[in-house]
Design an enzyme around this catalytic site. Structure first.
Site, PDB file in Angstrom:
ATOM      1  CG  HIS A 152      -0.129   0.067   2.538  1.00  0.00           C
ATOM      2  ND1 HIS A 152       0.200  -1.057   3.255  1.00  0.00           N
ATOM      3  CD2 HIS A 152       0.414   1.103   3.235  1.00  0.00           C
ATOM      4  CE1 HIS A 152       0.890  -0.720   4.333  1.00  0.00           C
ATOM      5  NE2 HIS A 152       1.046   0.596   4.340  1.00  0.00           N
ATOM      6  CG  HIS A 198      -4.113  -0.018   4.455  1.00  0.00           C
ATOM      7  ND1 HIS A 198      -3.488  -1.105   4.996  1.00  0.00           N
ATOM      8  CD2 HIS A 198      -3.230   1.002   4.590  1.00  0.00           C
ATOM      9  CE1 HIS A 198      -2.294  -0.751   5.444  1.00  0.00           C
ATOM     10  NE2 HIS A 198      -2.104   0.521   5.200  1.00  0.00           N
ATOM     11  CG  HIS A 212       4.437   4.705   4.518  1.00  0.00           C
ATOM     12  ND1 HIS A 212       3.660   5.328   5.453  1.00  0.00           N
ATOM     13  CD2 HIS A 212       3.894   3.476   4.355  1.00  0.00           C
ATOM     14  CE1 HIS A 212       2.689   4.516   5.842  1.00  0.00           C
ATOM     15  NE2 HIS A 212       2.796   3.379   5.180  1.00  0.00           N
ATOM     16  CG  HIS A 244       0.631   0.247  11.994  1.00  0.00           C
ATOM     17  ND1 HIS A 244       1.248   1.448  12.234  1.00  0.00           N
ATOM     18  CD2 HIS A 244       1.189  -0.226  10.856  1.00  0.00           C
ATOM     19  CE1 HIS A 244       2.134   1.690  11.282  1.00  0.00           C
ATOM     20  NE2 HIS A 244       2.132   0.688  10.437  1.00  0.00           N
ATOM     21  CD  GLU A 263       4.223   0.115   6.948  1.00  0.00           C
ATOM     22  OE1 GLU A 263       3.467   0.333   5.979  1.00  0.00           O
ATOM     23  OE2 GLU A 263       3.815   0.093   8.116  1.00  0.00           O
TER      24      GLU A 263
END
Ligand SMILES: [Fe+2]
Length: 305
Positions: A152, A198, A212, A244, A263
């Protein structure tokens, strides 16, 4: 689940200051595989991606994102979505087949946050280094963090609510999670077009910025190994390894040599459209973003490209 329309994240094109340094970072350390070069760009893919590329590096004077592209299921989806964008007065640019190595035609448009989003249906299949009949579980020769596939992107910008509505109403995304203020204003949305927690996320900010890009790794052990690689090679660590609250993902953030944030990510939950939207209060932002720490590091809010 039958996926129609927008199928998944396809590729992201970013700007880098020094191509040689960027290619070394994304191949030797991040673990992507170079698939092609043209006059101005280098094309890379995660090892378990079958399409030609998922990351495009373009040398430029400042870092950041040129565009984020999604793959749609059928060529006809491009025409249908273009029509629906036109009804909302969103202008579309047509990009010819072959403008990027290995890709068919693309449509390109600006969303209200100011970011350029693209869609395409056709990509050259280069495979994942394994046969499609009786394959082993990974190919030989993988390097660094062994990035598996594009996961993502997170983007900062104005008009987040309008952008989320466009993704929902025209592109068929669902709002998996959102952050709302006390007066009910939506200041962030984590949007899924298929089965991931996501595919793209937006957080409200005054200017359109790139926060990111994220690639999938297979396990928490792999995130820990990524931390080893960051330390061993003195890459610029942002934060992590940590977790997260939003997405429940396991994560570590770091920077490429141009200052673009990377990430690597794993965990999280499978998304289905009948899953309720999870709401987070803006007052709980720290826990939502970094669950263990319960607060944001300064860089998360302030450092973007
Ligand atoms: Fe992320």
């Amino acid at each position: 689940m039958a996926i129609e329309g927008v199928m998944r994240a396809g590729h992201v094109q970013i700007r880098v200051l020094d191509m040689d340094a960027a290619v070394k970072h994304y191949t030797e350390y991040f673990g992507l595989i170079e698939t092609a070069r043209d006059a101005t760009r280098v094309y890379l893919k995660g090892w378990d991606e079958f399409d030609h590329h998922s990351l495009v590096l373009r040398e430029a004077d400042e870092p950041g994102m040129d565009h984020f592209a999604f793959k749609v299921r059928h060529e006809s989806d491009l025409d249908r979505i273009e029509g629906e964008l036109a009804e909302r007065l969103v202008g579309v640019t047509h990009i010819a087949p072959g403008e990027q190595v290995g890709l068919g035609r693309r449509i390109s448009f600006l969303v209200p946050t100011g970011h350029r989003i693209e869609l395409y249906a056709t990509a050259e299949l280069v495979g994942n280094g394994l046969p499609t009949r009786n394959p082993d579980v990974w190919p030989d020769g993988l390097k660094g963090m062994r990035a598996v596939r594009l996961e993502h992107c997170l983007l900062y910008g104005p008009n987040v609510n309008e952008t989320i509505q466009l993704f929902r109403d025209v592109l068929g995304f669902c709002i998996a999670e959102e952050i709302v203020t006390e007066d009910g204003t939506r200041i962030a949305g984590f949007l899924s077009c298929a089965n991931k927690s996501h595919d793209i996320a937006f957080i409200a900010a005054p200017e359109p910025r790139f926060h990111h890009l994220s690639y999938w790794l297979d396990s928490w052990d792999d995130i820990q190994k990524a931390a080893d690689i960051i330390r061993k090679h003195n890459l610029a660590l942002d934060i992590g390894p940590t977790r997260h609250g939003i997405t429940r993902g396991l994560t570590i953030y770091f920077f490429d040599p141009s200052g673009n944030r990377n990430e690597v990510f794993t965990g999280s939950f499978p998304y289905y459209p009948d899953r309720p939207t999870i709401q987070w209060d803006a007052s709980e932002l720290g826990k939502a973003i970094f669950y263990y720490e319960g607060r944001l590091n300064e860089a998360f809010l302030s450092v973007t490209t």
